[in-house]
Design a protein around this motif. Structure first.
Motif, PDB file in Angstrom:
ATOM      1  N   ALA A  13       0.771  -1.231  -0.036  1.00 24.43           N
ATOM      2  CA  ALA A  13       0.182   0.142   0.128  1.00 24.43           C
ATOM      3  C   ALA A  13       0.973   1.424   0.068  1.00 24.43           C
ATOM      4  O   ALA A  13       0.146   2.499  -0.116  1.00 24.43           O
ATOM      5  N   ALA A  14       2.136   0.967  -0.121  1.00 15.81           N
ATOM      6  CA  ALA A  14       3.208   2.299   0.006  1.00 15.81           C
ATOM      7  C   ALA A  14       2.835   3.563  -1.154  1.00 15.81           C
ATOM      8  O   ALA A  14       2.978   4.412  -0.721  1.00 15.81           O
ATOM      9  N   ALA A  15       2.755   2.700  -2.343  1.00 15.90           N
ATOM     10  CA  ALA A  15       2.754   3.712  -3.473  1.00 15.90           C
ATOM     11  C   ALA A  15       1.551   4.376  -3.518  1.00 15.90           C
ATOM     12  O   ALA A  15       0.460   3.692  -3.346  1.00 15.90           O
ATOM     13  N   GLU A  46      -3.552   8.662  -0.358  1.00 12.19           N
ATOM     14  CA  GLU A  46      -5.182   8.675  -0.660  1.00 12.19           C
ATOM     15  C   GLU A  46      -5.894   7.306  -0.289  1.00 12.19           C
ATOM     16  O   GLU A  46      -6.978   7.351  -0.335  1.00 12.19           O
ATOM     17  N   ARG A  47      -4.939   6.213   0.208  1.00 12.90           N
ATOM     18  CA  ARG A  47      -5.402   5.044   0.312  1.00 12.90           C
ATOM     19  C   ARG A  47      -6.337   4.845   1.721  1.00 12.90           C
ATOM     20  O   ARG A  47      -7.383   4.267   1.440  1.00 12.90           O
ATOM     21  N   PRO A  48      -5.982   5.485   2.702  1.00 11.97           N
ATOM     22  CA  PRO A  48      -6.883   5.232   3.978  1.00 11.97           C
ATOM     23  C   PRO A  48      -8.273   5.797   3.489  1.00 11.97           C
ATOM     24  O   PRO A  48      -9.252   5.263   4.002  1.00 11.97           O
ATOM     25  N   ARG A  49      -8.500   7.126   2.816  1.00 16.65           N
ATOM     26  CA  ARG A  49      -9.755   7.462   2.288  1.00 16.65           C
ATOM     27  C   ARG A  49     -10.437   6.543   1.508  1.00 16.65           C
ATOM     28  O   ARG A  49     -11.845   6.583   1.368  1.00 16.65           O
ATOM     29  N   VAL A  55     -10.953   8.107   8.724  1.00 11.57           N
ATOM     30  CA  VAL A  55     -10.136   7.258   9.461  1.00 11.57           C
ATOM     31  C   VAL A  55     -10.174   6.955  10.706  1.00 11.57           C
ATOM     32  O   VAL A  55     -10.258   8.091  11.594  1.00 11.57           O
ATOM     33  N   PRO A  56     -10.630   5.791  11.427  1.00 12.69           N
ATOM     34  CA  PRO A  56     -10.461   5.678  12.883  1.00 12.69           C
ATOM     35  C   PRO A  56      -9.295   5.994  13.757  1.00 12.69           C
ATOM     36  O   PRO A  56      -8.208   5.922  13.154  1.00 12.69           O
ATOM     37  N   MET A  80      -1.138   7.818  10.556  1.00 14.29           N
ATOM     38  CA  MET A  80      -0.476   6.716   9.502  1.00 14.29           C
ATOM     39  C   MET A  80       0.432   7.404   8.581  1.00 14.29           C
ATOM     40  O   MET A  80       0.325   8.518   8.284  1.00 14.29           O
ATOM     41  N   ILE A  81       1.507   6.498   8.466  1.00 14.97           N
ATOM     42  CA  ILE A  81       2.297   6.989   7.310  1.00 14.97           C
ATOM     43  C   ILE A  81       2.741   5.951   6.378  1.00 14.97           C
ATOM     44  O   ILE A  81       1.949   4.598   6.413  1.00 14.97           O
TER      45      ILE A  81
END
Length: 264
Positions: free
Chosen positions: A110-112, A116-119, A125-126, A132-133
Protein backbone atom coordinates in the motif's frame (compact mmCIF):
# COMPACT_ATOMS: atom_id res chain seq x y z
CA UNK A 1 35.92 -10.38 19.38
CA UNK A 2 33.16 -8.65 17.42
CA UNK A 3 30.36 -10.04 15.29
CA UNK A 4 29.88 -9.41 11.56
CA UNK A 5 28.29 -6.05 12.34
CA UNK A 6 31.27 -4.86 14.37
CA UNK A 7 29.54 -5.31 17.72
CA UNK A 8 30.79 -7.14 20.79
CA UNK A 9 28.85 -10.37 21.45
CA UNK A 10 26.40 -9.85 24.29
CA UNK A 11 27.22 -13.01 26.22
CA UNK A 12 31.03 -13.04 26.01
CA UNK A 13 32.24 -11.94 29.41
CA UNK A 14 28.84 -10.72 30.54
CA UNK A 15 27.72 -12.12 33.88
CA UNK A 16 24.01 -11.49 33.45
CA UNK A 17 21.83 -12.93 30.70
CA UNK A 18 21.03 -10.41 27.93
CA UNK A 19 17.71 -8.66 28.48
CA UNK A 20 15.43 -9.19 25.46
CA UNK A 21 12.20 -7.48 24.34
CA UNK A 22 9.97 -8.58 21.44
CA UNK A 23 7.72 -5.97 19.80
CA UNK A 24 5.13 -6.28 17.04
CA UNK A 25 4.19 -3.62 14.50
CA UNK A 26 1.95 -3.93 11.41
CA UNK A 27 1.87 -7.67 10.73
CA UNK A 28 -0.14 -10.82 11.30
CA UNK A 29 2.08 -11.76 14.30
CA UNK A 30 2.78 -15.04 12.49
CA UNK A 31 6.53 -14.65 12.83
CA UNK A 32 6.25 -14.31 16.59
CA UNK A 33 4.13 -17.46 16.60
CA UNK A 34 6.87 -19.19 14.62
CA UNK A 35 9.27 -18.55 17.49
CA UNK A 36 7.02 -20.58 19.78
CA UNK A 37 6.97 -23.37 17.18
CA UNK A 38 10.63 -24.09 17.93
CA UNK A 39 9.32 -26.23 20.78
CA UNK A 40 12.26 -28.61 20.92
CA UNK A 41 14.71 -25.73 21.39
CA UNK A 42 12.54 -22.97 22.89
CA UNK A 43 13.35 -23.69 26.54
CA UNK A 44 17.07 -23.82 25.75
CA UNK A 45 16.86 -20.54 23.83
CA UNK A 46 14.86 -18.72 26.50
CA UNK A 47 17.22 -20.07 29.13
CA UNK A 48 20.01 -18.00 27.57
CA UNK A 49 18.17 -14.69 27.81
CA UNK A 50 16.22 -12.59 30.27
CA UNK A 51 12.92 -12.09 28.42
CA UNK A 52 11.68 -8.75 29.74
CA UNK A 53 8.81 -8.02 27.32
CA UNK A 54 6.89 -9.91 24.64
CA UNK A 55 3.97 -8.00 23.18
CA UNK A 56 2.29 -11.17 21.94
CA UNK A 57 2.26 -12.76 25.38
CA UNK A 58 1.80 -9.90 27.83
CA UNK A 59 0.22 -6.46 28.18
CA UNK A 60 2.99 -5.28 30.52
CA UNK A 61 4.61 -1.97 29.51
CA UNK A 62 7.94 -1.86 27.67
CA UNK A 63 10.80 -1.74 30.21
CA UNK A 64 13.23 1.15 30.29
CA UNK A 65 16.35 -0.98 29.95
CA UNK A 66 17.18 -3.97 27.72
CA UNK A 67 19.97 -5.29 25.53
CA UNK A 68 18.28 -6.91 22.52
CA UNK A 69 15.15 -5.71 20.69
CA UNK A 70 13.37 -8.09 18.31
CA UNK A 71 10.88 -6.38 15.97
CA UNK A 72 8.22 -7.98 13.80
CA UNK A 73 6.13 -5.94 11.37
CA UNK A 74 6.29 -2.89 9.14
CA UNK A 75 6.33 0.72 10.30
CA UNK A 76 2.96 2.22 9.32
CA UNK A 77 2.27 4.96 11.89
CA UNK A 78 4.14 7.84 13.48
CA UNK A 79 3.73 6.07 16.81
CA UNK A 80 5.37 2.92 15.41
CA UNK A 81 8.21 4.98 13.98
CA UNK A 82 8.86 6.55 17.37
CA UNK A 83 8.73 3.12 19.04
CA UNK A 84 11.33 1.80 16.61
CA UNK A 85 13.59 4.78 17.31
CA UNK A 86 13.17 4.22 21.05
CA UNK A 87 14.02 0.53 20.71
CA UNK A 88 17.10 1.41 18.68
CA UNK A 89 18.27 3.99 21.21
CA UNK A 90 17.94 1.63 24.16
CA UNK A 91 19.07 -1.66 22.61
CA UNK A 92 22.64 -2.68 21.95
CA UNK A 93 21.38 -5.07 19.27
CA UNK A 94 18.27 -4.81 17.08
CA UNK A 95 16.89 -7.80 15.17
CA UNK A 96 14.17 -7.43 12.49
CA UNK A 97 12.20 -10.62 11.80
CA UNK A 98 9.91 -11.49 8.91
CA UNK A 99 9.15 -9.96 5.52
CA UNK A 100 7.08 -7.10 6.94
CA UNK A 101 9.96 -5.90 9.12
CA UNK A 102 12.75 -6.51 6.58
CA UNK A 103 11.09 -5.42 3.29
CA UNK A 104 7.81 -3.76 4.45
CA UNK A 105 6.19 -6.97 3.17
CA UNK A 106 2.43 -7.08 2.69
CA UNK A 107 1.79 -3.65 4.31
CA UNK A 108 4.31 -2.27 1.83
CA UNK A 109 1.96 -3.11 -1.03
CA UNK A 110 0.00 0.00 0.00
CA UNK A 111 3.06 2.27 0.07
CA UNK A 112 2.70 3.72 -3.43
CA UNK A 113 0.22 6.61 -3.39
CA UNK A 114 -0.43 5.95 0.27
CA UNK A 115 -1.81 9.42 1.10
CA UNK A 116 -5.05 8.63 -0.73
CA UNK A 117 -5.43 5.02 0.33
CA UNK A 118 -6.94 5.34 3.83
CA UNK A 119 -9.78 7.46 2.47
CA UNK A 120 -10.51 4.77 -0.12
CA UNK A 121 -11.23 2.37 2.75
CA UNK A 122 -12.67 4.62 5.47
CA UNK A 123 -14.96 7.62 5.18
CA UNK A 124 -13.48 8.76 8.47
CA UNK A 125 -10.17 7.14 9.38
CA UNK A 126 -10.60 5.64 12.91
CA UNK A 127 -8.45 7.22 15.59
CA UNK A 128 -7.35 3.69 16.53
CA UNK A 129 -5.35 3.63 13.28
CA UNK A 130 -3.04 6.27 14.74
CA UNK A 131 -1.20 8.86 12.68
CA UNK A 132 -0.67 6.78 9.56
CA UNK A 133 2.40 7.01 7.32
CA UNK A 134 3.42 5.13 4.18
CA UNK A 135 4.50 1.59 5.18
CA UNK A 136 8.23 1.00 5.37
CA UNK A 137 10.73 -1.56 6.61
CA UNK A 138 12.36 -1.16 10.01
CA UNK A 139 15.72 -0.57 8.29
CA UNK A 140 14.21 2.46 6.53
CA UNK A 141 13.87 4.11 9.95
CA UNK A 142 16.89 2.91 11.96
CA UNK A 143 19.98 0.76 11.56
CA UNK A 144 19.28 -2.97 11.93
CA UNK A 145 21.96 -5.34 13.21
CA UNK A 146 20.44 -8.69 12.22
CA UNK A 147 17.57 -9.84 10.01
CA UNK A 148 15.53 -13.03 9.87
CA UNK A 149 13.83 -13.08 6.48
CA UNK A 150 10.91 -15.02 4.91
CA UNK A 151 7.14 -15.01 5.41
CA UNK A 152 6.79 -16.42 7.95
CA UNK A 153 10.26 -16.88 9.38
CA UNK A 154 11.78 -20.30 9.89
CA UNK A 155 11.94 -21.05 13.61
CA UNK A 156 15.43 -22.52 13.46
CA UNK A 157 16.64 -19.61 11.34
CA UNK A 158 15.53 -17.31 14.16
CA UNK A 159 17.39 -19.45 16.71
CA UNK A 160 20.52 -19.29 14.55
CA UNK A 161 20.37 -15.50 14.19
CA UNK A 162 19.72 -15.02 17.90
CA UNK A 163 22.75 -17.18 18.66
CA UNK A 164 24.88 -14.95 16.43
CA UNK A 165 23.52 -11.87 18.18
CA UNK A 166 24.35 -13.30 21.61
CA UNK A 167 27.69 -14.96 20.94
CA UNK A 168 29.04 -13.48 17.73
CA UNK A 169 29.85 -15.24 14.48
CA UNK A 170 31.91 -14.84 11.32
CA UNK A 171 29.15 -16.43 9.23
CA UNK A 172 28.66 -14.55 5.96
CA UNK A 173 25.19 -13.24 5.13
CA UNK A 174 24.15 -14.71 1.74
CA UNK A 175 23.41 -12.23 -1.04
CA UNK A 176 23.18 -14.72 -3.91
CA UNK A 177 19.88 -15.41 -5.65
CA UNK A 178 17.90 -18.51 -4.89
CA UNK A 179 18.28 -20.15 -8.30
CA UNK A 180 21.65 -21.58 -7.30
CA UNK A 181 20.04 -23.33 -4.33
CA UNK A 182 17.44 -24.87 -6.64
CA UNK A 183 20.18 -26.27 -8.85
CA UNK A 184 21.94 -27.77 -5.84
CA UNK A 185 18.64 -29.31 -4.75
CA UNK A 186 18.17 -30.65 -8.32
CA UNK A 187 14.59 -29.38 -8.42
CA UNK A 188 12.83 -28.87 -11.73
CA UNK A 189 12.71 -25.25 -12.90
CA UNK A 190 9.26 -23.68 -13.25
CA UNK A 191 10.38 -21.57 -16.21
CA UNK A 192 10.82 -24.78 -18.18
CA UNK A 193 7.06 -25.20 -17.76
CA UNK A 194 6.36 -21.63 -18.81
CA UNK A 195 5.55 -20.63 -15.21
CA UNK A 196 6.84 -17.63 -13.28
CA UNK A 197 9.14 -18.15 -10.28
CA UNK A 198 10.86 -15.32 -8.42
CA UNK A 199 13.82 -17.42 -7.36
CA UNK A 200 15.98 -15.86 -10.08
CA UNK A 201 15.99 -12.49 -8.24
CA UNK A 202 15.13 -13.40 -4.63
CA UNK A 203 17.74 -13.49 -1.84
CA UNK A 204 18.83 -17.03 -1.01
CA UNK A 205 18.91 -18.52 2.46
CA UNK A 206 15.70 -20.52 2.80
CA UNK A 207 17.04 -23.57 0.99
CA UNK A 208 14.51 -23.05 -1.83
CA UNK A 209 11.95 -24.75 0.38
CA UNK A 210 8.82 -23.72 -1.53
CA UNK A 211 10.25 -24.90 -4.84
CA UNK A 212 11.27 -28.19 -3.25
CA UNK A 213 7.62 -28.60 -2.22
CA UNK A 214 6.40 -27.96 -5.77
CA UNK A 215 5.48 -24.27 -5.42
CA UNK A 216 7.19 -21.41 -7.25
CA UNK A 217 9.04 -18.83 -5.16
CA UNK A 218 6.95 -15.75 -4.36
CA UNK A 219 9.93 -13.66 -3.26
CA UNK A 220 9.19 -13.35 0.46
CA UNK A 221 12.90 -12.99 1.33
CA UNK A 222 13.14 -9.83 -0.74
CA UNK A 223 15.31 -8.89 -3.68
CA UNK A 224 18.89 -10.12 -3.66
CA UNK A 225 21.54 -7.38 -3.90
CA UNK A 226 23.00 -9.54 -6.67
CA UNK A 227 19.74 -9.64 -8.66
CA UNK A 228 19.79 -8.34 -12.25
CA UNK A 229 16.21 -7.26 -12.88
CA UNK A 230 16.76 -6.36 -16.53
CA UNK A 231 18.27 -9.75 -17.22
CA UNK A 232 15.43 -11.43 -15.30
CA UNK A 233 12.84 -9.65 -17.43
CA UNK A 234 14.62 -10.81 -20.58
CA UNK A 235 14.81 -14.37 -19.23
CA UNK A 236 11.07 -14.36 -18.60
CA UNK A 237 10.37 -13.35 -22.19
CA UNK A 238 12.64 -16.14 -23.48
CA UNK A 239 10.57 -18.69 -21.60
CA UNK A 240 7.25 -17.24 -22.70
CA UNK A 241 6.47 -15.52 -19.37
CA UNK A 242 5.51 -11.84 -19.78
CA UNK A 243 8.01 -9.53 -18.06
CA UNK A 244 5.03 -7.58 -16.75
CA UNK A 245 4.06 -10.66 -14.71
CA UNK A 246 7.48 -10.56 -13.05
CA UNK A 247 7.11 -6.85 -12.28
CA UNK A 248 3.68 -7.32 -10.70
CA UNK A 249 4.77 -10.34 -8.66
CA UNK A 250 7.76 -8.45 -7.26
CA UNK A 251 5.48 -5.78 -5.82
CA UNK A 252 4.10 -8.17 -3.20
CA UNK A 253 7.23 -8.18 -1.04
CA UNK A 254 9.37 -5.48 -2.64
CA UNK A 255 7.09 -2.51 -3.19
CA UNK A 256 9.32 -0.16 -1.19
CA UNK A 257 12.63 -1.36 -2.66
CA UNK A 258 14.20 1.44 -4.74
CA UNK A 259 15.68 -1.19 -7.08
CA UNK A 260 12.23 -1.80 -8.54
CA UNK A 261 11.88 1.82 -9.61
CA UNK A 262 15.31 1.61 -11.20
CA UNK A 263 14.21 -1.34 -13.36
CA UNK A 264 11.26 0.44 -14.96
Amino acid sequence: MTNENGQRPLRRGDAAAPRVVVAGLASCFGCQLQITNAEEHLVDVLGQVDLRYWQLASSDPLPEEFDVAVIEGAVTTEEAEQLVRTLRERARTLVAIGACATTAGIPGMAAAGFIERPRQVYEHVPSACGDMIAPRAVSAVVDVDFEVRSCPIDSLDFVSVLQRALYGSNKAIPTRTMCGDCKRNETECFFGKGSLCLGLVTRAGCGARCVSLGRPCNGCRGLSPDANLRSAQEACERYGVPASDLDRALEMFNQTNPALRGSE
